[in-house]
Design an enzyme around this catalytic site. Structure first.
Site, PDB file in Angstrom:
ATOM      1  N   ARG A  10       0.874  -1.174   0.000  1.00  0.00           N
ATOM      2  CA  ARG A  10       0.000   0.000   0.000  1.00  0.00           C
ATOM      3  C   ARG A  10       0.911   1.224   0.000  1.00  0.00           C
ATOM      4  NH1 ARG A  10      -3.499  -2.867  -1.451  1.00  0.00           N
ATOM      5  NH2 ARG A  10      -5.499  -3.314  -0.491  1.00  0.00           N
ATOM      6  N   GLU A  52      -3.793   7.450  -3.980  1.00  0.00           N
ATOM      7  CA  GLU A  52      -4.449   6.898  -5.177  1.00  0.00           C
ATOM      8  C   GLU A  52      -5.900   7.401  -5.180  1.00  0.00           C
ATOM      9  OE1 GLU A  52      -4.263   2.603  -5.316  1.00  0.00           O
ATOM     10  OE2 GLU A  52      -2.132   2.600  -4.907  1.00  0.00           O
ATOM     11  N   HIS A  86      -1.652   0.075  -9.582  1.00  0.00           N
ATOM     12  CA  HIS A  86      -2.186  -0.834  -8.558  1.00  0.00           C
ATOM     13  C   HIS A  86      -2.864  -2.041  -9.217  1.00  0.00           C
ATOM     14  CE1 HIS A  86      -4.095  -1.089  -4.253  1.00  0.00           C
ATOM     15  NE2 HIS A  86      -3.848  -2.299  -4.758  1.00  0.00           N
TER      16      HIS A  86
HETATM   17  N1  LIG Z   1      -0.776  -4.404  -5.365  1.00  0.00           N
HETATM   18  C1  LIG Z   1      -1.667  -5.371  -5.361  1.00  0.00           C
HETATM   19  O1  LIG Z   1      -2.380  -5.591  -6.322  1.00  0.00           O
HETATM   20  C2  LIG Z   1      -1.806  -6.232  -4.127  1.00  0.00           C
HETATM   21  C3  LIG Z   1      -2.209  -7.564  -4.253  1.00  0.00           C
HETATM   22  C4  LIG Z   1      -2.316  -8.339  -3.092  1.00  0.00           C
HETATM   23  C5  LIG Z   1      -2.031  -7.772  -1.847  1.00  0.00           C
HETATM   24  N2  LIG Z   1      -1.659  -6.463  -1.786  1.00  0.00           N
HETATM   25  C6  LIG Z   1      -1.307  -5.849  -0.491  1.00  0.00           C
HETATM   26  O2  LIG Z   1      -0.241  -6.610   0.056  1.00  0.00           O
HETATM   27  C7  LIG Z   1      -0.526  -6.915   1.396  1.00  0.00           C
HETATM   28  C8  LIG Z   1       0.048  -8.278   1.708  1.00  0.00           C
HETATM   29  O3  LIG Z   1      -0.709  -9.255   1.014  1.00  0.00           O
HETATM   30  P1  LIG Z   1      -0.760 -10.761   1.512  1.00  0.00           P
HETATM   31  O4  LIG Z   1      -1.831 -11.409   0.730  1.00  0.00           O
HETATM   32  O5  LIG Z   1       0.591 -11.366   1.488  1.00  0.00           O
HETATM   33  O6  LIG Z   1      -1.222 -10.575   3.030  1.00  0.00           O
HETATM   34  P2  LIG Z   1      -0.999 -11.593   4.232  1.00  0.00           P
HETATM   35  O7  LIG Z   1      -1.874 -11.133   5.327  1.00  0.00           O
HETATM   36  O8  LIG Z   1      -1.121 -12.987   3.744  1.00  0.00           O
HETATM   37  O9  LIG Z   1       0.533 -11.381   4.668  1.00  0.00           O
HETATM   38  C9  LIG Z   1       0.996 -10.224   5.291  1.00  0.00           C
HETATM   39  C10 LIG Z   1       2.212 -10.592   6.123  1.00  0.00           C
HETATM   40  O10 LIG Z   1       2.782  -9.378   6.610  1.00  0.00           O
HETATM   41  C11 LIG Z   1       3.209  -9.610   7.941  1.00  0.00           C
HETATM   42  N3  LIG Z   1       3.371  -8.344   8.666  1.00  0.00           N
HETATM   43  C12 LIG Z   1       2.433  -7.606   9.308  1.00  0.00           C
HETATM   44  N4  LIG Z   1       2.996  -6.508   9.861  1.00  0.00           N
HETATM   45  C13 LIG Z   1       4.323  -6.556   9.544  1.00  0.00           C
HETATM   46  C14 LIG Z   1       5.418  -5.696   9.820  1.00  0.00           C
HETATM   47  N5  LIG Z   1       5.305  -4.580  10.540  1.00  0.00           N
HETATM   48  N6  LIG Z   1       6.640  -6.038   9.329  1.00  0.00           N
HETATM   49  C15 LIG Z   1       6.808  -7.173   8.593  1.00  0.00           C
HETATM   50  N7  LIG Z   1       5.805  -8.041   8.341  1.00  0.00           N
HETATM   51  C16 LIG Z   1       4.566  -7.724   8.783  1.00  0.00           C
HETATM   52  C17 LIG Z   1       2.140 -10.526   8.527  1.00  0.00           C
HETATM   53  O11 LIG Z   1       2.608 -11.207   9.670  1.00  0.00           O
HETATM   54  C18 LIG Z   1       1.860 -11.448   7.347  1.00  0.00           C
HETATM   55  O12 LIG Z   1       2.675 -12.603   7.386  1.00  0.00           O
HETATM   56  C19 LIG Z   1      -2.066  -6.870   1.507  1.00  0.00           C
HETATM   57  O13 LIG Z   1      -2.462  -6.492   2.816  1.00  0.00           O
HETATM   58  C20 LIG Z   1      -2.439  -5.828   0.508  1.00  0.00           C
HETATM   59  O14 LIG Z   1      -2.479  -4.566   1.123  1.00  0.00           O
HETATM   60  C21 LIG Z   1      -1.547  -5.688  -2.886  1.00  0.00           C
HETATM   61  O1  LIG Z   2      -5.560  -5.891  -1.585  1.00  0.00           O
HETATM   62  C1  LIG Z   2      -5.689  -6.388  -2.691  1.00  0.00           C
HETATM   63  O2  LIG Z   2      -6.220  -7.492  -2.889  1.00  0.00           O
HETATM   64  C2  LIG Z   2      -5.147  -5.682  -3.898  1.00  0.00           C
HETATM   65  O3  LIG Z   2      -4.530  -4.491  -3.536  1.00  0.00           O
HETATM   66  C3  LIG Z   2      -6.189  -5.519  -4.965  1.00  0.00           C
HETATM   67  O4  LIG Z   2      -5.640  -5.847  -6.202  1.00  0.00           O
HETATM   68  C4  LIG Z   2      -6.747  -4.141  -5.032  1.00  0.00           C
HETATM   69  O5  LIG Z   2      -7.585  -4.029  -6.139  1.00  0.00           O
HETATM   70  P1  LIG Z   2      -8.893  -3.120  -6.062  1.00  0.00           P
HETATM   71  O6  LIG Z   2      -9.693  -3.617  -4.933  1.00  0.00           O
HETATM   72  O7  LIG Z   2      -8.440  -1.719  -5.758  1.00  0.00           O
HETATM   73  O8  LIG Z   2      -9.552  -3.265  -7.359  1.00  0.00           O
END
Ligand SMILES: NC(=O)c1ccc[n+]([C@@H]2O[C@H](COP(=O)([O-])OP(=O)(O)OC[C@H]3O[C@@H](n4cnc5c(N)ncnc54)[C@H](O)[C@@H]3O)[C@@H](O)[C@H]2O)c1
Ligand SMILES: O=C(O)[C@H](O)[C@H](O)COP(=O)(O)O
Length: 340
Positions: free
Chosen positions: A207, A236, A253
């Protein structure tokens, strides 16, 4: 009959949720309290802030987000009101991890820095981070994983944040949190940005607020000694174009935007909703494998970067509207496992 309000950008949502009640599609970015006066079930994506302002006085009794992140949901409010909640953990993790590997491959070719033997600091080792690790280990890279919430006696291969930040490549995969023992708001703060080694490749697909963007930009403007790949941004969709200009790759994103990941999200929240209503699911994901193409055509991250960077050349474009339009009209991208 149940009324279900859905973000219009959730693929196949109407088709799935029509089996449960009367559905209505609304633009997630501009969803208001008035839109929900007759809504029992609300299904959103990350662009809708779900809180007292949105829900007070509405009949909503179940909220689901078809995303992995849930920083847009006021969970305390939902709990206090007895409103049920579901999300889609891991739905798009493969997609986000493949995005990271593609970005690394692009950087390796461009800078003539083979990935094998290079170190990568992976911050957050959940659904995305652990898959990034698998892909990087398969490239012969050395993974330095930081995840304090996972640090238990059984977990021996975790490192400090400082060790992860000292790697050749640093990538963030943490949730966006302001409170708790390990908040991630500006986890990469000014002091840590200053300590990043020249030549580091930095990626943020978590994020925008996890990285102090204005300090990062200041370093890039004065020293230009980092390579930066950003998929998630502060403010964003009205992102800072100066920041975009200083990225090696800048994307709107969409790291998790494989068709597979998005439809998996739909399926997960649909099933959660069926469970809440205690009815049997009657809809299944329509995804089938597609024919194999060569790997460059599987996902060309440079075209995502190029489309967003049109903002730098075409001054007639409205940044926020264009950013959202790219997301809404995102081309079909399949996960590698979705290819036959
Ligand atoms: N850009 C995208 O399209 C996209 C896609 C998927 C997820 N995301 C973002 O990525 C994040 C992570 O996704 P995920 O599916 O792996 O989530 P998840 O919950 O499976 O994993 C997150 C990990 O981060 C760890 N964590 C929490 N606080 C922390 C800290 N201070 N330092 C280090 N580690 C820490 C947690 O213990 C966990 O293991 C989501 O929360 C979302 O915001 C973005
Ligand atoms: O958190 C997530 O799953 C991702 O950031 C996801 O791709 C965001 O997509 P949106 O909900 O903004 O379409």
């Amino acid at each position: 009959m149940l009324t279900i309000t859905l973000d219009e950008n959730i693929p196949h949502a109407a088709e799935a949720f029509d089996t449960l009640g009367q559905t209505r599609l609304v633009a997630g970015r501009v969803m208001h309290n008035a839109d929900l006066q007759e809504t029992d079930i609300l299904v959103v994506r990350s662009v809708t802030k779900v809180n007292a302002q949105l829900l007070a006085g509405t009949p909503v009794r179940f909220v689901a987000t078809a995303t992995a992140g849930f920083d847009h949901i006021d969970l305390d409010y939902l709990r206090g009101q007895g409103i049920g909640f579901a999300r889609a953990p891991g739905c798009n993790a493969v997609s986000a991890a493949e995005y990271v590997l593609t970005a690394l491959s692009h950087w390796a070719l461009l800078r003539d820095k083979p990935l094998q033997g290079r170190s990568i600091g992976i911050i957050g080792h959940g659904n995305v981070g652990s898959r990034v690790r698998q892909l990087c280990e398969a490239q012969g890279m050395c993974c330095v994983v930081n995840d304090p919430p996972l640090q238990t006696p059984g977990y021996s291969d975790l490192y400090s944040l400082e060790a992860a930040l000292a790697c050749d490549i640093v990538t963030f995969h943490v949730p966006f949190t302001h409170a708790g023992e390990h908040p991630t708001f500006r986890l990469l703060d000014a002091a840590r940005i200053a300590r990043l080694r020249p030549g580091t490749l930095l990626l943020n697909t978590a994020r925008g607020g996890v990285v102090d963007e204005s300090t990062l930009l200041a370093r890039l403007q004065t020293r230009a000694d980092l390579d930066v790949v950003l998929d998630t941004w502060e403010n964003e969709p009205a992102i800072n174009l100066e920041m975009l200009q200083h990225t090696l790759l800048g994307t709107p994103h969409i790291a998790g935007y494989s068709l597979d990941g998005k439809i998996r999200g739909t399926e997960m929240v649909y099933r959660a909703c069926c469970e809440f209503l205690q009815v049997a699911p009657r809809w299944e994901s329509p995804l089938a494998p597609v024919e194999r193409r060569d790997s460059l055509h599987t996902y060309d991250i440079r075209s995502d970067d190029g489309r967003l960077k049109a903002l730098l050349h075409d001054k007639t474009l409205d940044t926020a509207r264009y950013f959202d339009q790219l997301r809404k009209t995102y081309p079909v991208r399949r996960e590698y496992s979705g290819l036959s």
